[in-house]
Write an enzyme that holds these catalytic residues in place. Structure first.
Site, short mmCIF file in Angstrom:
data_model
loop_
_atom_site.label_atom_id
_atom_site.label_comp_id
_atom_site.label_asym_id
_atom_site.label_seq_id
_atom_site.Cartn_x
_atom_site.Cartn_y
_atom_site.Cartn_z
N TYR A 26 2.17 -5.40 8.93
CA TYR A 26 2.02 -4.99 7.46
C TYR A 26 3.11 -4.27 7.05
O TYR A 26 3.72 -4.59 6.04
CB TYR A 26 0.77 -4.28 6.87
CG TYR A 26 0.45 -3.83 5.68
CD1 TYR A 26 0.34 -4.89 4.70
CD2 TYR A 26 0.57 -2.55 5.08
CE1 TYR A 26 0.28 -4.53 3.51
CE2 TYR A 26 0.37 -2.50 3.78
CZ TYR A 26 0.38 -3.58 2.85
OH TYR A 26 -0.16 -3.06 1.66
N GLU A 48 -6.43 -3.07 -3.37
CA GLU A 48 -6.29 -1.45 -3.54
C GLU A 48 -7.79 -0.74 -4.16
O GLU A 48 -7.95 0.33 -3.62
CB GLU A 48 -5.04 -1.10 -4.36
CG GLU A 48 -3.65 -1.40 -3.87
CD GLU A 48 -3.31 -0.86 -2.44
OE1 GLU A 48 -3.99 0.32 -2.28
OE2 GLU A 48 -2.46 -1.49 -1.90
N TRP A 56 -6.83 2.18 4.77
CA TRP A 56 -6.29 1.06 4.47
C TRP A 56 -6.37 -0.16 5.52
O TRP A 56 -6.57 -1.31 5.38
CB TRP A 56 -4.96 0.92 4.23
CG TRP A 56 -4.01 -0.24 3.94
CD1 TRP A 56 -3.16 -0.81 4.80
CD2 TRP A 56 -4.16 -1.38 2.78
NE1 TRP A 56 -2.84 -1.98 4.07
CE2 TRP A 56 -3.39 -2.23 2.93
CE3 TRP A 56 -5.31 -1.12 1.56
CZ2 TRP A 56 -3.50 -3.50 2.27
CZ3 TRP A 56 -5.18 -2.01 0.91
CH2 TRP A 56 -4.35 -3.29 0.82
#
Length: 193
Positions: A26, A48, A56
């Site tokens: 990522y 988000e 995350w």
């Protein structure tokens, strides 16, 4: 002195990226790279929002589940979701089953479905700060959680009817979508195309 750390391949990276291979990919291939297109930005905005209060990595590992559950984040498709779809989502173990976040995702699609094509892209990118005014962060402590631009973006989106987008979420969106480059100064990904 920089906080950047060497990964297994010897390349210096932001230290948060080194805890899992998911993060390395990522970080190296996506985070901080410019994202354009209404559906693509809607996906990042939704992810988000779902991340709020969670790590995350939890969202990243469920990303394909989110895409499947939310019709690949096609705004027009999600805007057409019914109450039955929302109930289906609450039972979907492939996503985060939070009623408020699911409701916001569908409500935001309905708002955005009424916008002109490209309007979300244009609005979000209008808040990108001039890169010349932002020195490269050397340490993680140099990376803010909120900026004047993210606060303004949050306020503007909220005024336009978008939910679950506070200044911190807006800044995370700006980082993820390349409006700002918060890769550390010595990070190999900072200058990558």
């Amino acid at each position: 002195m920089s906080d950047a750390l060497a990964g297994r391949d010897g390349a210096l990276r932001c230290p948060w990226a080194l805890s899992t291979e998911d993060y390395v990919s990522y970080h190296d291939e996506e985070w901080g790279r410019p994202v354009h297109g209404d559906d693509a930005l809607y996906e990042r905005l939704c992810l988000e929002a779902f991340q709020s209060g969670l790590s995350w990595i939890t969202i990243l590992r469920r990303r394909e589940g989110f895409r499947s559950a939310f019709a690949d984040f096609k705004i027009a498709s999600v805007a057409a979701f019914t109450d039955a779809d929302k109930e289906r989502l609450l039972g979907d173990a492939g996503i985060i089953r939070n009623r408020a976040k699911i409701e916001a995702t569908v409500a935001n699609a309905r708002v955005l479905a009424d916008w002109a094509p490209g309007e979300l892209d244009e609005l979000v990118w209008s808040f990108a700060p001039d890169p010349a005014t932002r020195p490269a962060p050397k340490r993680l402590a140099d990376v803010p959680a909120v900026t004047d631009e993210s606060t303004a973006l949050s306020k503007t989106l909220k005024k336009r009817g978008i939910r679950f987008v506070g200044p911190t979420t807006a800044y995370a969106l700006m980082q993820a979508c390349g409006l700002v480059n918060d890769h550390l100064e010595d990070c190999a990904a900072r200058s990558a195309p």
